[in-house]
Structures are given as C-alpha cells and as structure tokens.
Design a protein around this motif. Sequence first.
Motif: not given
Ligand SMILES: N[C@@H](CCOP(=O)(O)O)C(=O)O
Length: 467
Positions: A141, A144-145, A221-222
């Motif tokens: 992260t 936010d994630t 994660n995404s």
């Molecule tokens: N900006 C994200 C980074 C990870 O992104 P993700 O959408 O792939 O989980 C964060 O805030 O952690």
Amino acid sequence: MRYVSTRGGAPARDFDGVLLAGLAEDGGLFVPEVWPEFSAAEWRALRGLPYAELAARVMAPFMCGGAVTFADLQRICRDAYRGFDHAAVVPLVQLDAGLFALELFHGPTLAFKDLALQVAGRLFDHVLEARDERVTIVGATSGDTGSAAIEACRDRSRVDIAILHPEGKTSEVQRRQMTTVRAPNVLNIAVDGNFDDCQALVKAMFADAPFREELRLSAVNSINWARIAGQIPYFVAAALALGTPDREVAVAVPTGNFGNVLAAWAARRMGLPVAKFVVASNANDILARFLAANDMSTTGVVETVSPSMDIQVSSNFERLLFEVLGRDAQATERTMADFRATGRMAVPDQVWRALKRDFAGFSLDDEATLAEIARIQRDTGYIADPHTAIGIAAARECAPVGVPAIAAATAHPAKFPEAMHRAIGMRPGLPERLGDLYHRPEVFQRSGSHLAEVQAVVRNFAHRNNA
Ligand SMILES: N[C@@H](CCOP(=O)(O)O)C(=O)O
Ligand SMILES: Cc1ncc(COP(=O)(O)O)c(C=O)c1O
C-alpha cells in the motif's frame, strides 16, 4: 467466465481460481478470456437501481458461475454497501457546468478502495468456505489499500493478511488506520523503501513458487481481477446518471497503479460510451510523460502531498498493454521484461497513437495541487483532498468540450489534514467513528526491503496463525 494471463504462460482459470490466486503463476495479470458486453437496452435497465443491485448486475458476468451464484452476489453487495455513510453509496456532486465529482470515499476507511474490497473480503469468505481452504494475503500500500484491505479481511477465519507499507511515506491518518487495527489475522509491515519497492516485494513473493504454495498466497491489490471488477460499477452508475448510453461522458481519474482508470476503461470495453479517459498524476508523472511523448521511463519515486499516487510502476498498465497489443501475450511479456530490466517501456508508435485517441495525461506538482485545492474551494465551496483535486483539474483541462466530465473523488480530505491545512488553512474532521484514531495504540513490525527478510516476517506470522 474464464481468465487468461497477460503473459500467456499460466493455465486459464475461473473466477474463484483468479480470486484466490491473485497473480498468475507466470507473473502476468488475469484478464477475461472474452469481454462481456451490455447492449444499450441492458445499460438503460440499470438506471435508477439501488447501487448494491446495480453493482451485482454489472459484476455478475465476471464473478458468477462457480461458487458464487447471482443470489450470493446480490446478498454480498447488499451487505457490503450497507455500512457506507451515504444512501447513494457513490454520490455524484456537480461542481460546474458539465463537471462532476464522483464521491468514492463514503466507505469504512474513507477511500475508493472500500467499494471493491468490502465485496472482495466477503467473496474470499464465501469461496474459501465452499472449498474448505485458507489463504495468506500479501498486499502493498501507498496509503489507502492497506487500511481498506485490513478492514475488509479483519477477523475472517480463513484469511491471514500481511500489508507492506513504505515507512514514513503515508499520511499519519492513513498509517494509523492500518496500524491501530487489533485482530489476530492482521500483520502490518513497515518497509524501508517506497511503494514500488513494496509492490515489487509482493510480486517477488508470488514468483517464489514454493513460498507461494507453502503459504497459499493471495492478493488484494488491483493485480487481483476481483478489485478491478469491483471498481467498474461506480463508473457505470455515474455515467447512467448523466444520460449514458444515450450520451457520452468523459472520466478523469487520479492515478497510481492504474487500477481505477482501467476499471473505467473496462466499462467502455463492456459497451459503455466513454469519450475520453484522463489519467491524472502528481509529480510522479510517468504516465503523463508516456501519453505526451511515448516516454515511459522511471525516474525514482518522489514524495508528494498526494502520497497514494507516489507510484511509478503502474501494474495495471500491463492489462491495457495486452489489449492494445492485440492480446499478444508474447509481445506483452517481452515489453514487460524490457521494462523491468531497463526501467523504460518502448511501445510501437501505432499502439501509442491508438492509446492517445482514448487517453489523455495530466499532472500537477505539489504547489499546483495545493493551489488547486484552494481554487476549487473558492470557486465551488467543495473541499477536495489532494488526489481528488488533481483529478478535478484534469477533468477541467482535458475532457472534451461538450461532454460531461466525471472526476473520481478517491479519498476523503480528512485523511490528509496537513496538506489540507497548507492549502486552505483548515483540517477537515474525521467521522465520529474514527474520532479516537490518534489515541489508539499502533502495532507494526519493521523490515528492510530484502525479499528474504520480508518473507521470514510473513512466514512467522502465517505459521503462528495456522499452528
Ligand atoms: N494507491 C494505492 C496503491 C495500491 O494500489 P492498488 O489499487 O493496486 O491496491 C494505495 O493507496 O495503497
Ligand atoms: C486516494 C487515491 N487516489 C488515487 C489512487 C490511484 O489509484 P490507482 O492505483 O487505481 O491508479 C489511489 C491509490 O490507488 C488512492 O488511494
């Protein structure tokens, strides 16, 4: 629905397999083998539905067919969005003629990640229960994630979750939202590095096949397709509210890992008329440079007042690359291998030109971001967090004339009190339920950025919980 890897070297899987695997075994990302498409009449039929029902119908083609039935998905969505603090779940706020903020921060951790992760946490439970299995989730992260994933997975009996954050590089609120959660299945690791280092460590753990097997690794994660699928419905809801499919819209998305803007693109791939995708960046402007001059070269992550976008390696770009290369997995694998080796991505000129027809790049440095927050407040009364402010500026500058522009409002301004104070002289308050955040004790472990060190921390945690 079957999914294939962007690098062509992993077996195709169904949704349940993709959810639990996270990343494909060849290091690629899973994408639908065939894209589902909705007709204009099918889009229109979604207008006016409660958000949970709309989300279930949009996600169903991606998720149903294995352990998850449509009735399961409807129940999961109802349950997931019940806790949001706005009845519309994702309200659309008009800021100017043809300019709208799509508020994605009404979930439990005040950022857009809650929309997909509140569903994903419940899906993990459902599929793991059906299979009588457990997983260890590892995630990275930039702010936010981490908290959204922890909130979605805490106290779930079949999941352990370890989140890597770059030490000292998130806002204090973001860090505390992760490190003050007391649950036996949650581990926070503060890594001596930046987000790209954390994400590379996660991918390296997946690439270590014995480790991946031993811990039954999964991802939040995404890179996990479930995240992308869970982020498509709100772009659909916003577009429908503005008259789609009978009219085009444009979207502007504050971007880091490219997951959110890819979800918007996926909505168009499913038939939603979107005229333009504006990719909005902070000083980590690799994507803006790429779209301006076909120059995708990493320059080292810069710390900014929008820390969640302090990213230079945008994982989900690989999914788009696979599509624009005509789904040529070998070419995708070669391009990604070059990028890893050189820090530079070379995309054929005609592919870049095709991308430029659909995508525009935009970036603001910190000074301009703070000025933009102040400008938005002065002109509209709206209080935008630093990420959202960049998205709103991007929509204003780059959306095609005459097309309503939707700027994704990705986080609540209370998550970034210091930046907000610098911009407009006030610190937006946290909701009451988070009122004692600064008084809760923090728990986390420190680690260097060597793979073996992080793996040892994760292994100890997982073994302790599985003993
Ligand atoms: N900006 C994200 C980074 C990870 O992104 P993700 O959408 O792939 O989980 C964060 O805030 O952690
Ligand atoms: C508040 C906020 N805005 C924007 C982004 C960037 O989104 P993406 O990584 O999907 O590009 C993130 C992190 O992902 C975020 O937390």
